[in-house]
Scaffold this active site. Structure first.
Site, PDB file in Angstrom:
ATOM      1  N   ARG A 111     -12.312  41.120 -27.942  1.00 35.89           N
ATOM      2  CA  ARG A 111     -10.892  40.873 -27.647  1.00 35.89           C
ATOM      3  C   ARG A 111     -10.127  42.068 -28.183  1.00 35.89           C
ATOM      4  O   ARG A 111     -10.162  42.349 -29.398  1.00 35.89           O
ATOM      5  CB  ARG A 111     -10.419  39.582 -28.308  1.00 35.89           C
ATOM      6  CG  ARG A 111      -8.912  39.473 -28.324  1.00 35.89           C
ATOM      7  CD  ARG A 111      -8.415  38.091 -28.682  1.00 35.89           C
ATOM      8  NE  ARG A 111      -8.670  37.168 -27.588  1.00 35.89           N
ATOM      9  CZ  ARG A 111      -8.089  35.969 -27.480  1.00 35.89           C
ATOM     10  NH1 ARG A 111      -7.258  35.558 -28.395  1.00 35.89           N
ATOM     11  NH2 ARG A 111      -8.367  35.187 -26.457  1.00 35.89           N
TER      12      ARG A 111
ATOM     13  N   ASP B  80       2.331  30.628 -19.259  1.00 32.29           N
ATOM     14  CA  ASP B  80       1.824  31.308 -20.455  1.00 32.29           C
ATOM     15  C   ASP B  80       3.044  31.811 -21.232  1.00 32.29           C
ATOM     16  O   ASP B  80       4.170  31.841 -20.700  1.00 32.29           O
ATOM     17  CB  ASP B  80       0.907  32.475 -20.018  1.00 32.29           C
ATOM     18  CG  ASP B  80       0.280  33.224 -21.198  1.00 32.29           C
ATOM     19  OD1 ASP B  80       0.230  32.672 -22.312  1.00 32.29           O
ATOM     20  OD2 ASP B  80      -0.166  34.377 -20.988  1.00 32.29           O
TER      21      ASP B  80
ATOM     22  N   ARG C  88     -13.290  26.008 -21.782  1.00 31.88           N
ATOM     23  CA  ARG C  88     -13.617  27.355 -22.261  1.00 31.88           C
ATOM     24  C   ARG C  88     -15.063  27.379 -22.769  1.00 31.88           C
ATOM     25  O   ARG C  88     -15.817  28.313 -22.506  1.00 31.88           O
ATOM     26  CB  ARG C  88     -12.678  27.764 -23.414  1.00 31.88           C
ATOM     27  CG  ARG C  88     -11.226  27.985 -23.043  1.00 31.88           C
ATOM     28  CD  ARG C  88     -11.031  29.198 -22.165  1.00 31.88           C
ATOM     29  NE  ARG C  88     -11.563  30.418 -22.763  1.00 31.88           N
ATOM     30  CZ  ARG C  88     -10.926  31.198 -23.632  1.00 31.88           C
ATOM     31  NH1 ARG C  88      -9.701  30.885 -24.019  1.00 31.88           N
ATOM     32  NH2 ARG C  88     -11.484  32.311 -24.097  1.00 31.88           N
TER      33      ARG C  88
HETATM   34  N1  NVA Z   1      -0.877  36.297 -22.589  1.00 33.56           N
HETATM   35  C1  NVA Z   1      -1.360  35.780 -23.849  1.00 33.56           C
HETATM   36  C2  NVA Z   1      -2.590  34.979 -23.639  1.00 33.56           C
HETATM   37  C3  NVA Z   1      -3.154  34.350 -24.882  1.00 33.56           C
HETATM   38  C4  NVA Z   1      -4.408  33.586 -24.634  1.00 33.56           C
HETATM   39  C5  NVA Z   1      -1.612  36.936 -24.799  1.00 33.56           C
HETATM   40  O1  NVA Z   1      -2.167  37.956 -24.363  1.00 33.56           O
HETATM   41  O2  NVA Z   1      -1.241  36.842 -25.965  1.00 33.56           O
HETATM   42  N1   CP Z   2      -6.436  30.857 -24.579  1.00 38.89           N
HETATM   43  C1   CP Z   2      -6.981  31.624 -25.545  1.00 38.89           C
HETATM   44  O1   CP Z   2      -7.624  32.641 -25.279  1.00 38.89           O
HETATM   45  O2   CP Z   2      -6.803  31.145 -26.806  1.00 38.89           O
HETATM   46  P1   CP Z   2      -7.066  31.934 -28.173  1.00 38.89           P
HETATM   47  O3   CP Z   2      -6.079  33.073 -28.217  1.00 38.89           O
HETATM   48  O4   CP Z   2      -6.844  30.915 -29.238  1.00 38.89           O
HETATM   49  O5   CP Z   2      -8.475  32.445 -28.153  1.00 38.89           O
END
Ligand code: NVA
Ligand code: CP
Length: 301
Positions: free
Chosen positions: A102, A219, A287
């Protein structure tokens, strides 16, 4: 399929294959049928942003598949002190069977795949969130029985979620409608591809996007990494909220989805969130199943 970097890299058949395996793994888990497909396999999980769902579902998923997962925060890795990602991955490839990352830039994920010799899974970048959308597609199919003829509406920022929903929605044959402010549209190349391969509408008119929708998705207004834009975004996005008025123009049996975390009173009202909590938390649970399917497809030889 060697990696999961973005949904655009997968064929519709590959996505259906993941969803079918995810359904099977969910069934087996509910019936206490063990499925140690990845016995002894090790997944590294690099996090350069926060996470609740992604971190826990990948770790639990690996355990349930008979393998293990290592949480690697960039605060502890040498990446945080400037070691190039292309060196890091050549080392980690010698220890691990796969990496989930991530991070911010999509190019970092692509670089891991280029320099590493193990499968790379994108656990969210600024550009896309493929793991989330596989779970979303799984949830839509659970509730609607398929994808044909469905309209998927997304209200909010044209961000990573919007980008992946467009690709996933179009690949599954759904109509996709995005409502966002003019300067916050989804990626232009993705929109071009979607218009050439299916039905996509991008508008600033929330009601037009939600009209007749089978699934309404939203979102946060400010994503991770955009904290400094929060005040500005609160002004721009005011009104981009899934409320009862929006749901009144969607289909009467429309589901509501949210990747979470949610900001009640911003992109969604408390009332709509709580009256659709079943779908939203099924989506969060999925998920786990969708990612286990991805892990089996990529790591099992
Ligand atoms: N658009 C949000 C999604 C989180 C799962 C972000 O990137 O923070
Ligand atoms: N939706 C999602 O990716 O959640 P987290 O940021 O908690 O991993």
């Amino acid at each position: 399929m060697k990696h999961l970097l973005k949904l655009a890299d997968l064929t519709s058949e590959e996505i259906f294959g993941i969803l079918n395996l995810a359904d099977q793994l969910k069934y087996e888990r509910e019936h206490n049928i063990e499925h140690p497909h990845l016995k002894g396999k090790k997944l590294g999980m690099i996090f350069q942003k926060s996470s609740t769902r992604t971190r826990v579902s990948f770790e639990v998923g690996m355990t349930e598949l008979g393998g293990s997962a290592l949480f690697l925060s960039d605060r502890d890795l040498q990446i945080g002190r400037g070691e190039p990602i292309k060196d890091t991955i050549r080392v980690l490839s010698r220890y691990l069977d796969g990496i989930m990352i991530r991070t911010f830039a999509q190019k970092d994920v692509e670089e891991l795949a280029e320099y590493g010799s193990i499968p790379i899974i994108n656990g969210l970048t600024d550009y896309c969130h493929p793991c989330q959308v596989l779970a979303d597609l799984m949830t839509i199919r659970e509730y609607k029985g398929g994808f044909k003829g469905l309209k998927l509406c997304f209200i909010g920022d044209g961000n990573n979620m919007a980008n992946s929903l467009i690709v996933g929605g179009i690949k599954m044959g759904m109509e996709v409608a995005i409502a966002c402010p003019d300067n916050y549209r989804p990626d232009a190349e993705i929109c071009k591809w979607a218009s050439e391969n299916g039905k996509l509408t991008v508008t600033s008119d929330i009601m037009a996007a939600a009209q007749g929708a089978d699934a309404v998705y939203t979102d946060v207004w400010a994503s991770m990494g955009q904290e400094s834009e929060k005040a500005e975004r609160e002004k721009v996005f005011r009104g981009y909220c899934v409320d009862n008025k929006v749901m009144a123009v969607a289909k009467p049996d429309a589901i509501v989805l949210h990747c979470l975390p949610a900001h009640r009173g911003e992109e969604i009202t408390e009332e709509v969130f709580e009256s659709h909590a079943k779908e939203i938390f099924d989506e969060a649970e999925n998920r786990l199943h969708a990612q286990k399917a991805v892990l089996v497809k990529l790591l099992k030889h």
